[in-house]
Design an enzyme around this catalytic site. Structure first.
Site, PDB file in Angstrom:
ATOM      1  N   TYR A  55       0.822  -1.212   0.000  1.00 28.38           N
ATOM      2  CA  TYR A  55       0.000   0.000   0.000  1.00 28.38           C
ATOM      3  C   TYR A  55       0.860   1.267   0.000  1.00 28.38           C
ATOM      4  CZ  TYR A  55      -4.190  -2.749   0.097  1.00 28.38           C
ATOM      5  OH  TYR A  55      -5.196  -3.622  -0.274  1.00 28.38           O
ATOM      6  N   ARG A  58       1.564   1.876  -3.593  1.00 27.25           N
ATOM      7  CA  ARG A  58       0.408   2.429  -4.317  1.00 27.25           C
ATOM      8  C   ARG A  58       0.094   3.859  -3.878  1.00 27.25           C
ATOM      9  NH1 ARG A  58      -4.128  -1.782  -3.813  1.00 27.25           N
ATOM     10  NH2 ARG A  58      -5.221  -0.341  -5.181  1.00 27.25           N
ATOM     11  N   HIS A 108     -14.831   0.805  -1.010  1.00 28.30           N
ATOM     12  CA  HIS A 108     -13.689  -0.014  -0.580  1.00 28.30           C
ATOM     13  C   HIS A 108     -12.633   0.810   0.154  1.00 28.30           C
ATOM     14  CE1 HIS A 108     -14.652  -3.395  -3.733  1.00 28.30           C
ATOM     15  NE2 HIS A 108     -15.455  -3.417  -2.684  1.00 28.30           N
ATOM     16  N   THR A 176     -15.114  -1.944 -14.513  1.00 32.68           N
ATOM     17  CA  THR A 176     -15.039  -2.958 -13.445  1.00 32.68           C
ATOM     18  C   THR A 176     -15.299  -4.342 -14.022  1.00 32.68           C
ATOM     19  OG1 THR A 176     -15.926  -3.666 -11.294  1.00 32.68           O
ATOM     20  CG2 THR A 176     -17.432  -2.401 -12.704  1.00 32.68           C
ATOM     21  N   SER A 177     -14.563  -5.342 -13.533  1.00 30.85           N
ATOM     22  CA  SER A 177     -14.643  -6.690 -14.103  1.00 30.85           C
ATOM     23  C   SER A 177     -15.880  -7.452 -13.640  1.00 30.85           C
ATOM     24  CB  SER A 177     -13.394  -7.486 -13.719  1.00 30.85           C
ATOM     25  OG  SER A 177     -13.320  -7.599 -12.311  1.00 30.85           O
ATOM     26  N   ALA A 219     -11.763   3.952 -21.285  1.00 30.02           N
ATOM     27  CA  ALA A 219     -12.657   4.842 -20.537  1.00 30.02           C
ATOM     28  C   ALA A 219     -12.547   6.294 -21.005  1.00 30.02           C
ATOM     29  CB  ALA A 219     -12.340   4.741 -19.041  1.00 30.02           C
TER      30      ALA A 219
HETATM   31  C1  BJW Z   1     -10.693  -0.750 -18.574  1.00 28.79           C
HETATM   32  C2  BJW Z   1      -9.515  -0.117 -18.952  1.00 28.79           C
HETATM   33  C3  BJW Z   1      -9.632   1.142 -19.580  1.00 28.79           C
HETATM   34  C4  BJW Z   1      -9.007  -2.010 -18.054  1.00 28.79           C
HETATM   35  N1  BJW Z   1     -10.833   1.668 -19.779  1.00 28.79           N
HETATM   36  N2  BJW Z   1     -11.869  -0.216 -18.787  1.00 28.79           N
HETATM   37  C5  BJW Z   1     -18.443 -16.220  -3.568  1.00 28.79           C
HETATM   38  C6  BJW Z   1     -19.555 -15.636  -4.126  1.00 28.79           C
HETATM   39  C7  BJW Z   1     -19.907 -14.325  -3.837  1.00 28.79           C
HETATM   40  C8  BJW Z   1     -19.132 -13.572  -2.982  1.00 28.79           C
HETATM   41  C9  BJW Z   1     -18.015 -14.139  -2.440  1.00 28.79           C
HETATM   42  C10 BJW Z   1     -17.676 -15.452  -2.718  1.00 28.79           C
HETATM   43  N3  BJW Z   1     -16.530 -15.749  -2.047  1.00 28.79           N
HETATM   44  C11 BJW Z   1     -16.139 -14.648  -1.375  1.00 28.79           C
HETATM   45  C12 BJW Z   1     -17.040 -13.660  -1.586  1.00 28.79           C
HETATM   46  C13 BJW Z   1     -16.986 -12.268  -1.059  1.00 28.79           C
HETATM   47  C14 BJW Z   1     -15.841 -11.477  -1.607  1.00 28.79           C
HETATM   48  C15 BJW Z   1     -15.752 -11.664  -3.133  1.00 28.79           C
HETATM   49  O1  BJW Z   1     -16.445 -11.038  -3.913  1.00 28.79           O
HETATM   50  N4  BJW Z   1     -14.872 -12.509  -3.599  1.00 28.79           N
HETATM   51  C16 BJW Z   1     -14.803 -12.789  -5.049  1.00 28.79           C
HETATM   52  C17 BJW Z   1     -13.342 -12.774  -5.468  1.00 28.79           C
HETATM   53  C18 BJW Z   1     -15.558 -14.027  -5.352  1.00 28.79           C
HETATM   54  N5  BJW Z   1     -16.149 -10.086  -1.288  1.00 28.79           N
HETATM   55  C19 BJW Z   1     -15.837  -9.553  -0.109  1.00 28.79           C
HETATM   56  O2  BJW Z   1     -15.218 -10.173   0.742  1.00 28.79           O
HETATM   57  C20 BJW Z   1     -16.342  -8.150   0.159  1.00 28.79           C
HETATM   58  N6  BJW Z   1     -17.007  -8.098   1.406  1.00 28.79           N
HETATM   59  C21 BJW Z   1     -18.145  -8.768   1.619  1.00 28.79           C
HETATM   60  O3  BJW Z   1     -18.653  -9.479   0.768  1.00 28.79           O
HETATM   61  O4  BJW Z   1     -18.687  -8.542   2.865  1.00 28.79           O
HETATM   62  C22 BJW Z   1     -19.871  -9.249   3.222  1.00 28.79           C
HETATM   63  C23 BJW Z   1     -21.139  -8.614   2.716  1.00 28.79           C
HETATM   64  C24 BJW Z   1     -22.303  -9.326   2.827  1.00 28.79           C
HETATM   65  C25 BJW Z   1     -23.490  -8.772   2.376  1.00 28.79           C
HETATM   66  C26 BJW Z   1     -23.514  -7.517   1.828  1.00 28.79           C
HETATM   67  C27 BJW Z   1     -22.369  -6.807   1.731  1.00 28.79           C
HETATM   68  C28 BJW Z   1     -21.181  -7.368   2.164  1.00 28.79           C
HETATM   69  C29 BJW Z   1     -15.162  -7.172   0.222  1.00 28.79           C
HETATM   70  C30 BJW Z   1     -14.476  -7.028  -1.095  1.00 28.79           C
HETATM   71  C31 BJW Z   1     -13.254  -6.153  -0.933  1.00 28.79           C
HETATM   72  C32 BJW Z   1     -12.460  -6.017  -2.228  1.00 28.79           C
HETATM   73  N7  BJW Z   1     -11.227  -5.411  -1.937  1.00 28.79           N
HETATM   74  C33 BJW Z   1     -10.343  -5.043  -3.044  1.00 28.79           C
HETATM   75  C34 BJW Z   1      -9.066  -4.427  -2.442  1.00 28.79           C
HETATM   76  C35 BJW Z   1      -9.417  -3.029  -1.894  1.00 28.79           C
HETATM   77  C36 BJW Z   1      -8.225  -2.224  -1.561  1.00 28.79           C
HETATM   78  C37 BJW Z   1      -7.262  -2.085  -2.722  1.00 28.79           C
HETATM   79  O5  BJW Z   1      -7.554  -1.384  -3.710  1.00 28.79           O
HETATM   80  O6  BJW Z   1      -6.195  -2.670  -2.610  1.00 28.79           O
HETATM   81  O7  BJW Z   1     -10.996  -4.110  -3.913  1.00 28.79           O
HETATM   82  S1  BJW Z   1      -9.967  -6.420  -4.147  1.00 28.79           S
HETATM   83  C38 BJW Z   1      -9.990  -5.454  -5.629  1.00 28.79           C
HETATM   84  O8  BJW Z   1     -11.099  -5.877  -6.491  1.00 28.79           O
HETATM   85  C39 BJW Z   1     -10.311  -4.012  -5.187  1.00 28.79           C
HETATM   86  C40 BJW Z   1     -11.266  -3.569  -6.264  1.00 28.79           C
HETATM   87  O9  BJW Z   1     -12.032  -2.469  -5.805  1.00 28.79           O
HETATM   88  C41 BJW Z   1     -12.076  -4.812  -6.533  1.00 28.79           C
HETATM   89  C42 BJW Z   1     -12.775  -4.796  -7.867  1.00 28.79           C
HETATM   90  O10 BJW Z   1     -11.874  -4.755  -8.923  1.00 28.79           O
HETATM   91  P1  BJW Z   1     -12.236  -3.900 -10.227  1.00 28.79           P
HETATM   92  O11 BJW Z   1     -12.296  -2.478  -9.900  1.00 28.79           O
HETATM   93  O12 BJW Z   1     -13.404  -4.495 -10.899  1.00 28.79           O
HETATM   94  O13 BJW Z   1     -10.883  -4.097 -11.097  1.00 28.79           O
HETATM   95  P2  BJW Z   1     -10.489  -5.305 -12.083  1.00 28.79           P
HETATM   96  O14 BJW Z   1      -9.026  -5.223 -12.268  1.00 28.79           O
HETATM   97  O15 BJW Z   1     -11.035  -6.591 -11.643  1.00 28.79           O
HETATM   98  O16 BJW Z   1     -11.224  -4.939 -13.454  1.00 28.79           O
HETATM   99  C43 BJW Z   1     -10.852  -3.826 -14.219  1.00 28.79           C
HETATM  100  C44 BJW Z   1     -11.783  -3.722 -15.419  1.00 28.79           C
HETATM  101  O17 BJW Z   1     -11.428  -2.534 -16.123  1.00 28.79           O
HETATM  102  C45 BJW Z   1     -11.660  -4.890 -16.410  1.00 28.79           C
HETATM  103  O18 BJW Z   1     -12.967  -5.300 -16.810  1.00 28.79           O
HETATM  104  C46 BJW Z   1     -10.914  -4.292 -17.602  1.00 28.79           C
HETATM  105  O19 BJW Z   1     -11.335  -4.816 -18.853  1.00 28.79           O
HETATM  106  C47 BJW Z   1     -11.296  -2.830 -17.508  1.00 28.79           C
HETATM  107  N8  BJW Z   1     -10.303  -1.877 -18.052  1.00 28.79           N
HETATM  108  N9  BJW Z   1      -8.428  -0.857 -18.679  1.00 28.79           N
HETATM  109  C48 BJW Z   1     -11.911   1.035 -19.438  1.00 28.79           C
HETATM  110  N10 BJW Z   1      -8.507   1.884 -20.045  1.00 28.79           N
END
Ligand code: BJW
Length: 232
Positions: A55, A58, A108, A176-177, A219
């Site tokens: 971190y 970053r 987040h 977002t993915s 984007a």
């Molecule tokens: C472009 C581009 C350009 C590229 N132009 N586009 C099974 C089923 C369902 C849920 C779960 C499960 N097992 C576990 C879970 C829960 C878990 C989860 O989802 N896990 C999955 C991996 C399955 N989630 C959690 O634990 C969350 N908490 C939770 O669920 O609490 C309980 C709850 C219950 C009920 C209600 C609510 C809550 C917490 C999740 C925390 C995620 N944390 C992170 C790190 C944060 C700090 C940091 O930044 O370091 O968050 S992980 C990481 O992924 C970060 C991001 O915010 C997050 C999403 O990623 P994002 O933004 O989508 O990025 P990418 O890289 O994945 O995608 C980029 C996209 O951009 C791509 O599509 C590219 O094509 C595109 N792109 N260039 C336009 N120029």
């Protein structure tokens, strides 16, 4: 414009062209770092130095990063739209604010904030964190952590987000993915509320079939074009 209440969800792709990188895909952060070693409370308990290094690196990138044309277009939408616009970002950078967006939820957390695990204080933070950094409030060292939401932790302001989704008539997901919940489920919530759903992304996301409309490309191109069309 035909829409009154808009919810925008943004992800790492929005800030990719500001030089901050994405998580998944080629050259994504998770290609270089094991998610289990940097983004869970368990890994912070096990290897705090490794997590601080990740971190701190970053936070360093953030000092150079500037908002791009897509951030500015979303801020323009917030200012020029006569109805309500709520932006919910998964990004921990401050580029939405830097572009002038103010109706914003950092679901987040934020890189420019530290959280004391001992006294619960959350405070602005722009420097490196280490095990010897003392909390300015309780004065104990070793308890400050990045104020971000790791896997297994509850994202911020979920009640407010779900309320906005239940009332919106337009939902737009940008860069977002669709692989991380609960954010990945927002499109289904918005659809359930009867909203028109739009994806703006480089490639189709995991939930692409749930969107009524999609525009694929960088984007900085697709977001300004879409906002211009929306504002007429
Ligand atoms: C472009 C581009 C350009 C590229 N132009 N586009 C099974 C089923 C369902 C849920 C779960 C499960 N097992 C576990 C879970 C829960 C878990 C989860 O989802 N896990 C999955 C991996 C399955 N989630 C959690 O634990 C969350 N908490 C939770 O669920 O609490 C309980 C709850 C219950 C009920 C209600 C609510 C809550 C917490 C999740 C925390 C995620 N944390 C992170 C790190 C944060 C700090 C940091 O930044 O370091 O968050 S992980 C990481 O992924 C970060 C991001 O915010 C997050 C999403 O990623 P994002 O933004 O989508 O990025 P990418 O890289 O994945 O995608 C980029 C996209 O951009 C791509 O599509 C590219 O094509 C595109 N792109 N260039 C336009 N120029």
């Amino acid at each position: 414009m035909q829409f009154e209440k808009i919810v925008i969800l943004t992800g790492a792709g929005l800030s990719a062209e500001s030089g901050l990188g994405t998580f998944r895909g080629t050259d994504g952060l998770w290609d270089q770092y094991d998610i289990e070693e940097v983004a869970t409370p368990e890994c912070f308990a096990r290897s705090p130095v490794k997590v601080h290094d990740f971190y701190n690196m970053r936070r360093g990138w953030l000092k150079q990063a500037k908002p791009n044309a897509a951030h500015f277009a979303l801020a323009k939408l917030e200012h020029d739209h006569t109805g309500a616009v709520l932006t919910v970002t998964q990004n921990i950078d401050g580029l939405h604010e830097a572009a002038g967006c103010s109706h914003l939820i950092h679901m987040h957390g934020e890189l420019a904030s530290a959280l004391c695990a001992r006294c619960g204080t959350s405070l602005p933070w722009h420097e490196d964190l280490s095990l010897t950094t003392a909390c300015p409030v309780c004065h104990k060292a070793g308890f400050l952590r990045p104020d971000v939401v790791w896997f297994g932790e509850m994202p911020h302001e979920m009640e407010r987000i779900m309320e906005a989704l239940s009332r919106c008539d337009l939902f737009v997901a940008v860069g977002t993915s669709g692989m991380v919940y609960p954010a990945a489920g927002f499109v289904a919530e918005a659809k359930h509320a009867g909203a028109h759903t739009v994806e703006l992304n480089l490639d189709p996301s995991d939930g692409a079939s749930l969107f009524d409309e999609a525009h694929y490309g960088p984007a900085t191109e697709v977001v300004p074009a879409y906002v211009d069309k929306l504002l007429g």
